[in-house]
Write a protein that holds these residues in place. Structure first.
Motif, PDB file in Angstrom:
ATOM      1  N   GLU A 185       0.818  -1.201   0.000  1.00  0.00           N
ATOM      2  CA  GLU A 185       0.000   0.000   0.000  1.00  0.00           C
ATOM      3  C   GLU A 185       0.861   1.265   0.000  1.00  0.00           C
ATOM      4  O   GLU A 185       1.923   1.311   0.604  1.00  0.00           O
ATOM      5  CB  GLU A 185      -0.931   0.009   1.219  1.00  0.00           C
ATOM      6  N   GLU A 186       0.353   2.288  -0.646  1.00  0.00           N
ATOM      7  CA  GLU A 186       1.111   3.530  -0.828  1.00  0.00           C
ATOM      8  C   GLU A 186       1.513   4.179   0.487  1.00  0.00           C
ATOM      9  O   GLU A 186       2.585   4.779   0.596  1.00  0.00           O
ATOM     10  CB  GLU A 186       0.266   4.507  -1.652  1.00  0.00           C
ATOM     11  N   GLU A 187       0.671   4.063   1.508  1.00  0.00           N
ATOM     12  CA  GLU A 187       0.938   4.751   2.767  1.00  0.00           C
ATOM     13  C   GLU A 187       1.817   3.957   3.715  1.00  0.00           C
ATOM     14  O   GLU A 187       2.160   4.439   4.801  1.00  0.00           O
ATOM     15  CB  GLU A 187      -0.388   5.082   3.474  1.00  0.00           C
ATOM     16  N   LYS A 188       2.243   2.752   3.337  1.00  0.00           N
ATOM     17  CA  LYS A 188       3.036   1.896   4.220  1.00  0.00           C
ATOM     18  C   LYS A 188       4.487   2.360   4.311  1.00  0.00           C
ATOM     19  O   LYS A 188       4.982   3.112   3.482  1.00  0.00           O
ATOM     20  CB  LYS A 188       3.010   0.446   3.716  1.00  0.00           C
ATOM     21  N   GLY A 189       5.171   1.865   5.352  1.00  0.00           N
ATOM     22  CA  GLY A 189       6.609   2.060   5.432  1.00  0.00           C
ATOM     23  C   GLY A 189       7.061   3.053   6.478  1.00  0.00           C
ATOM     24  O   GLY A 189       6.266   3.658   7.198  1.00  0.00           O
ATOM     25  N   ASN A 190       8.374   3.217   6.542  1.00  0.00           N
ATOM     26  CA  ASN A 190       8.959   4.212   7.443  1.00  0.00           C
ATOM     27  C   ASN A 190       8.876   5.597   6.804  1.00  0.00           C
ATOM     28  O   ASN A 190       8.337   5.764   5.702  1.00  0.00           O
ATOM     29  CB  ASN A 190      10.405   3.837   7.797  1.00  0.00           C
ATOM     30  N   ILE A 191       9.414   6.579   7.486  1.00  0.00           N
ATOM     31  CA  ILE A 191       9.319   7.953   6.985  1.00  0.00           C
ATOM     32  C   ILE A 191       9.965   8.082   5.606  1.00  0.00           C
ATOM     33  O   ILE A 191       9.455   8.775   4.718  1.00  0.00           O
ATOM     34  CB  ILE A 191       9.982   8.922   7.989  1.00  0.00           C
ATOM     35  N   LEU A 192      11.108   7.389   5.412  1.00  0.00           N
ATOM     36  CA  LEU A 192      11.802   7.466   4.128  1.00  0.00           C
ATOM     37  C   LEU A 192      10.929   6.940   2.997  1.00  0.00           C
ATOM     38  O   LEU A 192      10.774   7.602   1.954  1.00  0.00           O
ATOM     39  CB  LEU A 192      13.116   6.673   4.203  1.00  0.00           C
ATOM     40  N   TYR A 197       7.700   7.393  -2.004  1.00  0.00           N
ATOM     41  CA  TYR A 197       6.677   6.846  -2.899  1.00  0.00           C
ATOM     42  C   TYR A 197       6.048   7.922  -3.797  1.00  0.00           C
ATOM     43  O   TYR A 197       6.035   7.763  -5.035  1.00  0.00           O
ATOM     44  CB  TYR A 197       5.601   6.120  -2.086  1.00  0.00           C
ATOM     45  N   PRO A 198       5.496   9.020  -3.244  1.00  0.00           N
ATOM     46  CA  PRO A 198       4.877  10.016  -4.129  1.00  0.00           C
ATOM     47  C   PRO A 198       5.863  10.664  -5.095  1.00  0.00           C
ATOM     48  O   PRO A 198       5.485  11.021  -6.222  1.00  0.00           O
ATOM     49  CB  PRO A 198       4.288  11.044  -3.156  1.00  0.00           C
ATOM     50  N   LEU A 199       7.113  10.807  -4.671  1.00  0.00           N
ATOM     51  CA  LEU A 199       8.120  11.381  -5.573  1.00  0.00           C
ATOM     52  C   LEU A 199       8.351  10.472  -6.772  1.00  0.00           C
ATOM     53  O   LEU A 199       8.456  10.935  -7.918  1.00  0.00           O
ATOM     54  CB  LEU A 199       9.436  11.618  -4.834  1.00  0.00           C
TER      55      LEU A 199
END
Length: 312
Positions: A185-192, A197-199
């Protein structure tokens, strides 16, 4: 074309490197010259022991060696006559068109940045590795250790570098670039990863296909997988261990055979102004041969020029 090979780099140098040079010679074209950088007397002795004419190669004699455990920056500065330092000087001056070594990885990174330098616009050069897919082909993983900590925009650049490498050197059309994460999912992961992802999605610089998880490393959903160097190195070392485990267990399988690092030769340093390839410290003659052929391929395909154009 002149291809520089550090014959003093690696755990089994110079014998393994010189034998690898012999193996590479038969696959080079008549217009290609292999330049052996290191102890010339040791090299010619090994060549004669194997009934190989030393005149087939050129030599640049050096008297120093950067050990595997030495501090990279100090060693490059304090040992200007080492095979790695001399190799990079030759590359910088245009006397060779590519340089490869199975020696100190840190020294190869430092040498790249100090001599031929990063391509303008490239914030952090990256190192790549090959991960075979179950159904054939492979994923190109980057970074695998050059940059333990990264910013989002650096990961975007890794996507560009990996895509160009896959297309130019391996002939992958419109390579699918994915971001390594802990969920699809697009919103998953750490801050990095959340910032990256959107970039990647909005960049239009490559064929971005979204997030992949660790279980997807050997699947066919991507061709290039981007991660920070810390994560990439952990994944690479885990993947390499599969091949070792299968050997120890006496398990024979074509898929796991493709984990053998010897087949791929080495890891290119992408984003510097000349082709540079770093081999595994335990490189065998087969690995050395493939390292030389990979560096030649990088020159033949004009990869560095393509990267320069992309970052203009």
């Amino acid at each position: 074309m002149k291809i520089g090979l550090d014959i003093m780099g690696g755990d089994y140098a110079p014998k393994a490197t010189v034998l690898g040079a012999i193996a590479a010679y038969s696959e080079l074209s008549p217009s290609d010259t292999l330049v052996l950088i290191g102890d010339k007397d040791a090299a010619t002795a090994i060549l004669r022991e194997n009934d190989f004419n030393p005149d087939h190669f050129e030599y640049v004699h050096t008297t120093e060696v950067i050990g595997m455990g030495e501090h990279p920056t100090k060693a490059v500065v304090q040992k200007p006559n080492s095979s790695i330092s001399v190799g990079f000087q030759l590359l910088k001056e245009g006397n060779i068109q590519a340089f490869s070594s199975a020696g100190n990885t840190g020294a190869m990174l430092v040498g790249s940045l100090f001599s031929v330098k990063a391509i303008p616009g490239v914030q952090r050069p990256a190192m790549t590795a090959i991960c075979p897919k179950i159904k054939g082909g492979f994923n190109i993983l980057l970074d695998v250790g050059a940059n333990a900590d990264c910013k989002p925009e650096v990961l975007v650049q890794f996507g560009v570098l990996g895509s160009l490498f896959a297309e130019s050197v391996y002939g992958v059309q419109n390579p699918r670039v994915a971001l390594m994460n802990i969920g699809e999912e697009e919103e998953k992961g750490n801050i990095l990863c959340q910032a990256t992802y959107p970039l990647m999605k909005e960049s239009g610089l490559f064929n971005f296909v979204g997030n992949v998880e660790g279980r997807d490393l050997f699947s066919d959903g991507s061709d290039v997988i981007v991660s920070d160097g810390f994560t990439g190195n952990v994944m690479l070392k885990m993947a390499e261990s599969f091949y070792v485990v299968t050997l120890k267990k006496g398990f024979k399988d074509e898929f796991f055979d493709r984990f053998n690092y010897e087949q791929y030769g080495g890891s290119p340093i992408l984003g510097v102004n000349a082709p540079v390839v770093v081999g595994h410290g335990i490189s065998t003659p087969l690995a050395i041969k493939n390292m030389v052929l990979l560096s030649k391929n990088m020159v033949d395909t004009g990869l560095v020029d393509k990267i320069k154009q992309a970052f203009q």
